[in-house]
Write a protein that holds these residues in place. Structure first.
Motif, PDB file in Angstrom:
ATOM      1  N   ALA B 296       0.851  -1.187   0.000  1.00  0.00           N
ATOM      2  CA  ALA B 296       0.000   0.000   0.000  1.00  0.00           C
ATOM      3  C   ALA B 296       0.882   1.230   0.000  1.00  0.00           C
ATOM      4  CB  ALA B 296      -0.903   0.006   1.227  1.00  0.00           C
ATOM      5  N   ILE B 297       0.280   2.341  -0.401  1.00  0.00           N
ATOM      6  CA  ILE B 297       0.988   3.607  -0.284  1.00  0.00           C
ATOM      7  C   ILE B 297       0.254   4.478   0.721  1.00  0.00           C
ATOM      8  CG2 ILE B 297       1.921   3.589  -2.611  1.00  0.00           C
ATOM      9  CD1 ILE B 297      -0.355   5.704  -3.195  1.00  0.00           C
ATOM     10  N   GLY B 298       1.011   5.354   1.350  1.00  0.00           N
ATOM     11  CA  GLY B 298       0.411   6.328   2.224  1.00  0.00           C
ATOM     12  C   GLY B 298       1.041   7.664   1.897  1.00  0.00           C
ATOM     13  N   HIS B 299       0.235   8.688   1.850  1.00  0.00           N
ATOM     14  CA  HIS B 299       0.862   9.998   1.659  1.00  0.00           C
ATOM     15  C   HIS B 299       0.244  11.025   2.582  1.00  0.00           C
ATOM     16  CE1 HIS B 299      -1.935  10.621  -2.053  1.00  0.00           C
ATOM     17  NE2 HIS B 299      -2.561  10.218  -1.015  1.00  0.00           N
ATOM     18  N   ALA B 300       1.047  12.006   2.892  1.00  0.00           N
ATOM     19  CA  ALA B 300       0.596  13.064   3.779  1.00  0.00           C
ATOM     20  C   ALA B 300       1.181  14.368   3.269  1.00  0.00           C
ATOM     21  CB  ALA B 300       1.068  12.804   5.203  1.00  0.00           C
ATOM     22  N   GLU B 301       0.479  15.446   3.570  1.00  0.00           N
ATOM     23  CA  GLU B 301       0.985  16.747   3.149  1.00  0.00           C
ATOM     24  C   GLU B 301       1.913  17.269   4.241  1.00  0.00           C
ATOM     25  OE1 GLU B 301       0.283  18.159   0.217  1.00  0.00           O
ATOM     26  OE2 GLU B 301       1.199  20.111   0.517  1.00  0.00           O
ATOM     27  N   ALA B 302       3.213  17.107   4.013  1.00  0.00           N
ATOM     28  CA  ALA B 302       4.191  17.662   4.942  1.00  0.00           C
ATOM     29  C   ALA B 302       4.270  19.167   4.694  1.00  0.00           C
ATOM     30  CB  ALA B 302       5.538  17.002   4.700  1.00  0.00           C
ATOM     31  N   PRO B 303       4.882  19.920   5.595  1.00  0.00           N
ATOM     32  CA  PRO B 303       4.983  21.373   5.360  1.00  0.00           C
ATOM     33  C   PRO B 303       5.635  21.715   4.029  1.00  0.00           C
ATOM     34  CG  PRO B 303       5.622  20.851   7.590  1.00  0.00           C
ATOM     35  CD  PRO B 303       5.396  19.548   6.908  1.00  0.00           C
ATOM     36  N   ARG B 304       6.494  20.829   3.515  1.00  0.00           N
ATOM     37  CA  ARG B 304       7.199  21.137   2.270  1.00  0.00           C
ATOM     38  C   ARG B 304       6.522  20.546   1.049  1.00  0.00           C
ATOM     39  NH1 ARG B 304       9.782  21.302   6.353  1.00  0.00           N
ATOM     40  NH2 ARG B 304      11.694  22.473   6.710  1.00  0.00           N
ATOM     41  N   GLY B 305       5.518  19.723   1.231  1.00  0.00           N
ATOM     42  CA  GLY B 305       4.840  19.109   0.095  1.00  0.00           C
ATOM     43  C   GLY B 305       4.434  17.696   0.422  1.00  0.00           C
ATOM     44  N   GLU B 306       4.180  16.927  -0.631  1.00  0.00           N
ATOM     45  CA  GLU B 306       3.627  15.604  -0.418  1.00  0.00           C
ATOM     46  C   GLU B 306       4.718  14.621   0.005  1.00  0.00           C
ATOM     47  OE1 GLU B 306       2.298  13.735  -3.929  1.00  0.00           O
ATOM     48  OE2 GLU B 306       1.271  12.127  -2.889  1.00  0.00           O
ATOM     49  N   THR B 307       4.519  14.009   1.174  1.00  0.00           N
ATOM     50  CA  THR B 307       5.397  12.930   1.615  1.00  0.00           C
ATOM     51  C   THR B 307       4.753  11.619   1.225  1.00  0.00           C
ATOM     52  OG1 THR B 307       6.262  14.150   3.470  1.00  0.00           O
ATOM     53  CG2 THR B 307       6.333  11.784   3.625  1.00  0.00           C
ATOM     54  N   PHE B 308       5.545  10.758   0.648  1.00  0.00           N
ATOM     55  CA  PHE B 308       4.979   9.561   0.033  1.00  0.00           C
ATOM     56  C   PHE B 308       5.708   8.348   0.584  1.00  0.00           C
ATOM     57  CE2 PHE B 308       5.133   6.367  -3.240  1.00  0.00           C
ATOM     58  CZ  PHE B 308       3.858   6.355  -3.761  1.00  0.00           C
ATOM     59  N   HIS B 309       4.946   7.378   1.118  1.00  0.00           N
ATOM     60  CA  HIS B 309       5.563   6.160   1.642  1.00  0.00           C
ATOM     61  C   HIS B 309       4.920   4.941   1.004  1.00  0.00           C
ATOM     62  CE1 HIS B 309       8.087   7.324   5.230  1.00  0.00           C
ATOM     63  NE2 HIS B 309       7.667   8.473   4.754  1.00  0.00           N
ATOM     64  N   TYR B 310       5.748   4.020   0.590  1.00  0.00           N
ATOM     65  CA  TYR B 310       5.262   2.759   0.034  1.00  0.00           C
ATOM     66  C   TYR B 310       5.717   1.652   0.972  1.00  0.00           C
ATOM     67  CZ  TYR B 310       5.540  -1.482  -2.793  1.00  0.00           C
ATOM     68  OH  TYR B 310       5.447  -2.767  -3.244  1.00  0.00           O
ATOM     69  N   VAL B 311       4.803   0.792   1.392  1.00  0.00           N
ATOM     70  CA  VAL B 311       5.142  -0.303   2.295  1.00  0.00           C
ATOM     71  C   VAL B 311       4.621  -1.601   1.702  1.00  0.00           C
ATOM     72  CG1 VAL B 311       4.943  -1.210   4.637  1.00  0.00           C
ATOM     73  CG2 VAL B 311       4.936   1.243   4.271  1.00  0.00           C
ATOM     74  N   ARG B 312       5.452  -2.634   1.739  1.00  0.00           N
ATOM     75  CA  ARG B 312       5.000  -3.957   1.298  1.00  0.00           C
ATOM     76  C   ARG B 312       5.246  -4.939   2.432  1.00  0.00           C
ATOM     77  NH1 ARG B 312       6.777  -8.174  -2.014  1.00  0.00           N
ATOM     78  NH2 ARG B 312       8.816  -7.229  -2.249  1.00  0.00           N
ATOM     79  N   SER B 313       4.201  -5.691   2.745  1.00  0.00           N
ATOM     80  CA  SER B 313       4.304  -6.668   3.815  1.00  0.00           C
ATOM     81  C   SER B 313       4.223  -8.060   3.222  1.00  0.00           C
ATOM     82  CB  SER B 313       3.158  -6.434   4.813  1.00  0.00           C
ATOM     83  OG  SER B 313       2.924  -7.615   5.538  1.00  0.00           O
ATOM     84  N   GLU B 314       5.005  -8.966   3.778  1.00  0.00           N
ATOM     85  CA  GLU B 314       4.882 -10.370   3.347  1.00  0.00           C
ATOM     86  C   GLU B 314       4.333 -11.221   4.478  1.00  0.00           C
ATOM     87  OE1 GLU B 314       8.746 -11.193   1.788  1.00  0.00           O
ATOM     88  OE2 GLU B 314       8.213 -10.393  -0.187  1.00  0.00           O
ATOM     89  N   GLY B 315       3.601 -10.562   5.365  1.00  0.00           N
ATOM     90  CA  GLY B 315       2.947 -11.289   6.434  1.00  0.00           C
ATOM     91  C   GLY B 315       3.812 -11.461   7.665  1.00  0.00           C
ATOM     92  N   GLY B 316       5.026 -11.010   7.623  1.00  0.00           N
ATOM     93  CA  GLY B 316       5.913 -11.170   8.762  1.00  0.00           C
ATOM     94  C   GLY B 316       5.767 -10.029   9.744  1.00  0.00           C
ATOM     95  N   ASN B 317       6.797  -9.886  10.519  1.00  0.00           N
ATOM     96  CA  ASN B 317       6.794  -8.882  11.571  1.00  0.00           C
ATOM     97  C   ASN B 317       7.341  -7.539  11.085  1.00  0.00           C
ATOM     98  OD1 ASN B 317       6.045  -8.346  14.080  1.00  0.00           O
ATOM     99  ND2 ASN B 317       7.738  -9.404  15.126  1.00  0.00           N
ATOM    100  N   THR B 318       8.052  -7.591   9.950  1.00  0.00           N
ATOM    101  CA  THR B 318       8.723  -6.384   9.475  1.00  0.00           C
ATOM    102  C   THR B 318       8.256  -6.071   8.058  1.00  0.00           C
ATOM    103  OG1 THR B 318      10.506  -7.634   8.486  1.00  0.00           O
ATOM    104  CG2 THR B 318      10.793  -6.996  10.774  1.00  0.00           C
ATOM    105  N   PRO B 319       8.357  -4.816   7.642  1.00  0.00           N
ATOM    106  CA  PRO B 319       8.052  -4.516   6.249  1.00  0.00           C
ATOM    107  C   PRO B 319       9.051  -5.217   5.328  1.00  0.00           C
ATOM    108  CG  PRO B 319       8.531  -2.495   7.486  1.00  0.00           C
ATOM    109  CD  PRO B 319       8.763  -3.631   8.407  1.00  0.00           C
ATOM    110  N   ALA B 320       8.558  -5.805   4.243  1.00  0.00           N
ATOM    111  CA  ALA B 320       9.483  -6.434   3.303  1.00  0.00           C
ATOM    112  C   ALA B 320      10.166  -5.357   2.462  1.00  0.00           C
ATOM    113  CB  ALA B 320       8.737  -7.404   2.411  1.00  0.00           C
ATOM    114  N   ARG B 321       9.436  -4.296   2.180  1.00  0.00           N
ATOM    115  CA  ARG B 321      10.031  -3.175   1.448  1.00  0.00           C
ATOM    116  C   ARG B 321       9.367  -1.910   1.947  1.00  0.00           C
ATOM    117  NH1 ARG B 321      12.998   0.095  -0.246  1.00  0.00           N
ATOM    118  NH2 ARG B 321      13.279   0.802  -2.376  1.00  0.00           N
ATOM    119  N   HIS B 322      10.167  -0.931   2.163  1.00  0.00           N
ATOM    120  CA  HIS B 322       9.630   0.343   2.615  1.00  0.00           C
ATOM    121  C   HIS B 322      10.349   1.413   1.838  1.00  0.00           C
ATOM    122  CE1 HIS B 322       9.253   3.489   6.057  1.00  0.00           C
ATOM    123  NE2 HIS B 322       8.503   3.787   5.021  1.00  0.00           N
TER     124      HIS B 322
END
Lengths: 328, 396
Positions: B296-322
Motif C-alpha cells: 500500500a501507499i500512504g501519503h501526507a501533506e508535509a509542510p514542504r509538500g507531499e510525503t509519500f511512503h510505500y510499504v510492502r508486507s509479506e505477512g511477517g513482523n517487518t516490512p518487506a520493502r519500505h
C-alpha cells in the motif's frame, strides 16, 4: 618634549590606542543594540577585543593562488589609512583651529582617506585568488562607484552651506572654507538641503561600513564572506580592527561635516558624544530594518534616487546662499 | 568568433553558511549571472529504508520520524497510513483529530521557521530572530502534547500512542491567539516592505508549465498556481472533517512562496482551533493483531509538500520493502527551471525558497575516491531501481 607630545598624540590619545579602544567599544554597541533589537542577550562588552585577540593568535593562512605581497599589505594599508583619518578628525575636534596644524584642503585629504580602505579591500580580495572573493571584489567595486559620487555631492552641499553660514560672498576668502576646522563650526543638518545631504551621506557611510542593506560584498549567505573569505588569523584581525576604527572615523566625519563637530570643554564633548551616538544608532537602525539589497539595485538606488536628490539639494543650497537664507 | 572559456564556479557547499545541512550547488557564473547549476546531494545518506526493513512495524514510525527533524509528524503519518491500508484498519475518530492537531502544529512551526530562514538568507537578521522567537511557543505546545519538541513519535499503527493531556484546550487557545497576533504583525511588516518586494518579487519564477513538468509539490506548487494539496485531494486524518482553504498564488516567484506559507500558517492556526473544538471523545487507538501480506501507499501533506511512503508486507513482523519519498526530492530539481539566468543573490534565495530538506532527500551516490568520477549517477540508479522493481514484480 615636542616629539614626545606628538608621539603621545599619535599613539595613545587620541591616536592609535584611544581610537582602537573606542572602535572596539563601538563594535560592541553595534552588536549589543542589534542583539536587543533581535530579542537576544548579546555579547559581553569585551567580546570584540576577545575576537581580535583570538584571531591574532590563530594561524594566518595565505592561499597558494594569492599574490602574497598585495594580500598581506592590503589590510595594513587599509588599517593605517583609516587610523590616519581618525587622527585627522580628532585633531579638528580637540585642538582649536589656530594651532591644530591643519592645512588648507584637509577635507579633500579626508575624503581620499575614506576611499583607501575600500580600495585596499578590493586589492586584497582580488589578490586572494578565490572565485568567491572575485565576485566580492566586483561587488565592492560597483558599490564604491555607486556611493562615492553621492558622497561628494553631499560634501559640496556642506561647502555651500558653510559659505552661507560664514557670510562670505567674495571669492577672496572662499579657499579658507575648504578646511575641516571651518566646516566644523556650523551645523548644516538644520537646513533643508543640509538634512538631505546628511541622510544621503549617512547611507553612503552605511555602505562604506559594509552594513546591511549594503553588505553585498561580504554577503555571507551568498558568497560566504566574499571579499574577506580567504583572510584568516592576524590579517583578518587587522581587517576587524580597521572596521572598528571605521566605526569611529566615519560617523565622526559625519558629525564634523553636518553637526558642528565636537569641540573642547566638558559640555561640548558630552554633546559631541551624543551626536556621535545618534549617528551610530541611526546606522544600527538602518542595518536591522532592511534586507540585503542586490548590487544592481544598489547602483540604481544611489545613482537614480540619491543622485537627483543631491542635485536638488545643491540647487537649494545655492539658492540659500544667493538669497542668504540659512534654512534652505 | 567568441572565445570559449571555462566558466568560474561559485560553490554553495558542501559546507556553506546558506544552509545548515550538507548540500552542494555548483553555480556556473558569468559575472553575476548564473548560467548553469549542478546540484549534488548525497552527503548524508543514512540508509533509512534498509534499516526500516529490519525493524518491526511498530518500531518504524520512530525511525521515519527521524528522516527529517522538521517534518517528523508527516513521515510517520504517511507510513502508518500505508500500513493501516494493508491491514484494513480504521483508527478511531479521536486519533484522527489528534493526528491532525499535531500535524498542523508542525506545519505552523515549520512555516515560521522558513520565514525566519528566508530572512536570514537575504540578510534580514531581525526577521530571522523574531520569527524563531514566535515559533518557540508552538514547540512548547508540541512538547506538552507529545513530550518532545521534535520527533514526536505520537502515531502508531491503529491510532495514537498518547492522548492529548488534560486541560490542553485551555492552554492551546491563548497560545494560538498569541502566535496569530505576532504572525499577523510580521506578515504585514514583511508584505509591505518595499525593499523585500524589490528582493523577492519576480525572482526565481517557477512557471506553471515548469512546475507541472518537474512535478513539484506543496507550497512550491501552490505558489505557481497549481492548487494541489493532499489534505484536500485525498483527505486523511481529520482534514475532511474541519473546513479550511487551500492557499494558492499565481506568480511562482519567491514572494509568492512566502505569501503561500504565511497564509497557510493562519489556515493551520484556524484548523487547530476547529479540531480542538470538535475533538470527539473515545479511544485513541485500536488493537492491531497482525499485518497481512500486501502492499500500500500512504501519503501526507508535509509542510514542504507531499510525503509519500510505500510499504510492502509479506505477512511477517517487518516490512518487506519500505520506500520513502520526501517532498524535497521532487522540489529540488526544479532549480534547473527557476534559477538559470538569475543573479547569484537571487539564485541563493530561490534555492532556499522551496525549503529544501536535504537529509530527507538523500539518495546514495557512488563516486570514485581520487578522481571524483561519478560511478552511479541519477540515471544509472534509476535504471537499477527499475530493474529491481521488475524483478520484484515478477516475484509476486
Amino acid at each position: 618634549m615636542e616629539v614626545i607630545r606628538h608621539l603621545f598624540w599619535l599613539l595613545v590619545f587620541p591616536g592609535f590606542l584611544f581610537t582602537v579602544i573606542l572602535g572596539l567599544y563601538a563594535c560592541w554597541i553595534v552588536r549589543k543594540v542589534t542583539a536587543l533589537i533581535h530579542h537576544r542577550i548579546g555579547p559581553p562588552a569585551l567580546q570584540p577585543l576577545y575576537d581580535v585577540l583570538k584571531l591574532l593568535g590563530k594561524e594566518t593562512l595565505i592561499p597558494e593562488a594569492a599574490n602574497k605581497a598585495v594580500f598581506i599589505w592590503a589590510p595594513v594599508v587599509g588599517f593605517a589609512s583609516v587610523l590616519l583619518l581618525a587622527i585627522l578628525l580628532w585633531a579638528v575636534d580637540f585642538i582649536p583651529a589656530r594651532d591644530n596644524g591643519m592645512f588648507l584642503g584637509d577635507v579633500i585629504v579626508a575624503i581620499y582617506l575614506m576611499v583607501i580602505p575600500s580600495l585596499a579591500l578590493i586589492l586584497g580580495s582580488s589578490a586572494s585568488g578565490s572565485p568567491h572573493a572575485a565576485i566580492g571584489t566586483a561587488r565592492e567595486m560597483k558599490l564604491v562607484m555607486s556611493y562615492e559620487l553621492v558622497l561628494v555631492m553631499a560634501f559640496i552641499v556642506v561647502l555651500i552651506k558653510t559659505a552661507t553660514f560664514h557670510g562670505i560672498s567674495d571669492s577672496q576668502n572662499d579657499a579658507q572654507l575648504l578646511s575641516l576646522s571651518s566646516i566644523a563650526q556650523y551645523t548644516p543638518a538644520l537646513s533643508i538641503s543640509g538634512l538631505l545631504a546628511f541622510l544621503a551621506a549617512l547611507l553612503c557611510v552605511q555602505a562604506k561600513l559594509g552594513f546591511t542593506p549594503f553588505d553585498i560584498p561580504e554577503a555571507e549567505t551568498e558568497i560566504a564572506g566574499g571579499v574577506l573569505i580567504e583572510y584568516s588569523g592576524a590579517l583578518l584581525a587587522l581587517w576587524k580592527l580597521a572596521q572598528a576604527v571605521m566605526l569611529v572615523a566615519f560617523p565622526l566625519f559625519l558629525v564634523i561635516l553636518f553637526m558642528g563637530g565636537i569641540g573642547t570643554g566638558f559640555g561640548s564633548v558630552l554633546l559631541g558624544l551624543g551626536k556621535y551616538v545618534l549617528v551610530l544608532v541611526l546606522l544600527i537602525l538602518i542595518k536591522n530594518t532592511n534586507p540585503r539589497m542586490r548590487i544592481d539595485q544598489t547602483v540604481k538606488f544611489f545613482w537614480f534616487y540619491c543622485g537627483p536628490v543631491m542635485a536638488v539639494a545643491i540647487v537649494l543650497a545655492m539658492l540659500g546662499n544667493y538669497y542668504d537664507k540659512w534654512w534652505l | 568568433m567568441k572565445k570559449k572559456y571555462k566558466l568560474p564556479i561559485i560553490a554553495s557547499g558542501p559546507v556553506h553558511p546558506l544552509q545548515e545541512e550538507m548540500e552542494f550547488f555548483q553555480l556556473y557564473v558569468d559575472g553575476e549571472t548564473v548560467v548553469d547549476i549542478d546540484v549534488r546531494l548525497s552527503y548524508n545518506h543514512r540508509g533509512i529504508e534498509k534499516i526500516s526493513e529490519s525493524l518491526q512495524f511498530d518500531q518504524v514510525p520512530f525511525l521515519v520520524s527521524r528522516i527529517c527533524g522538521i517534518c517528523s509528524a508527516s513521515h510517520p503519518l504517511a507510513y502508518v497510513q500505508a500500513v493501516e491500508e494493508i491491514a484494513g484498519i480504521t483508527p478511531p475518530e479521536r486519533a484522527l483529530y489528534v493526528r491532525t492537531i499535531i500535524n498542523e502544529l508542525e506545519r505552523i512551526h515549520s512555516h515560521i521557521l522558513w520565514v525566519g530562514l528566508a530572512g536570514h538568507f537575504i540578510g534580514y537578521e531581525t526577521v530571522f530572530m523574531w520569527a524563531w522567537k514566535y515559533r518557540e511557543p508552538v514547540l512548547d505546545m508540541l512538547e506538552k502534547i507529545t513530550g518532545n519538541r521534535n520527533n514526536y513519535g505520537n502515531v502508531k499503527v491503529g491510532g495514537c500512542r498518547e492522548d492529548l493531556p488534560e486541560g490542553i484546550d485551555a492552554e492551546i487557545n491563548p497560545i494560538l491567539d498569541q502566535i496569530e497576533k505576532k504572525m499577523d504583525m510580521l506578515t504585514k511588516a514583511v508584505l509591505d516592505d518595499p525593499i523585500l518586494h524589490a528582493r523577492l518579487k519576480g525572482v526565481g519564477v517557477l512557471k506553471k508549465e515548469d512546475a507541472v513538468a518537474y512535478a513539484v509539490t506543496g507550497p512550491t506548487a501552490r505558489a505557481s498556481g497549481i492548487p494541489i494539496d493532499v489534505r484536500r485531494d485525498d483527505p486523511y486524518a481529520a482534514y475532511d472533517l474541519v473546513d479550511w482553504n487551500v492557499c494558492v498564488q499565481k506568480e511562482g516567484d519567491v514572494f509568492a512562496k512566502a505569501v503561500v506559507r504565511l497564509l497557510e500558517t493562519f489556515e493551520s492556526i484556524k484548523m487547530v482551533r476547529k479540531a480542538m473544538a470538535k475533538l470527539p471523545k473515545g479511544p485513541i487507538a485500536v488493537e492491531v493483531k497482525e499485518i497481512p501480506p500486501g502492499e500500500a501507499i500512504g501519503h501526507a501533506e508535509a509542510p514542504r509538500g507531499e510525503t509519500f511512503h510505500y510499504v510492502r508486507s509479506e505477512g511477517g513482523n517487518t516490512p518487506a520493502r519500505h520506500k520513502a519519498r520526501a517532498p524535497s526530492y521532487v522540489n529540488v530539481p526544479s532549480f534547473k527551471a527557476s534559477c538559470i539566468g538569475e543573479k547569484i543573490s537571487d539564485v541563493l534565495i530561490t534555492l532556499a525558497a522551496v525549503d529544501p530538506c536535504y537529509s530527507c532527500t538523500e539518495r546514495v551516490g557512488v563516486v570514485e575516491r581520487h578522481t571524483n568520477r561519478v560511478i552511479f549517477d541519477f540515471d544509472k540508479l534509476l535504471q537499477l531501481s527499475r530493474e529491481k522493481t521488475e524483478k520484484i514484480r515478477k516475484g509476486i
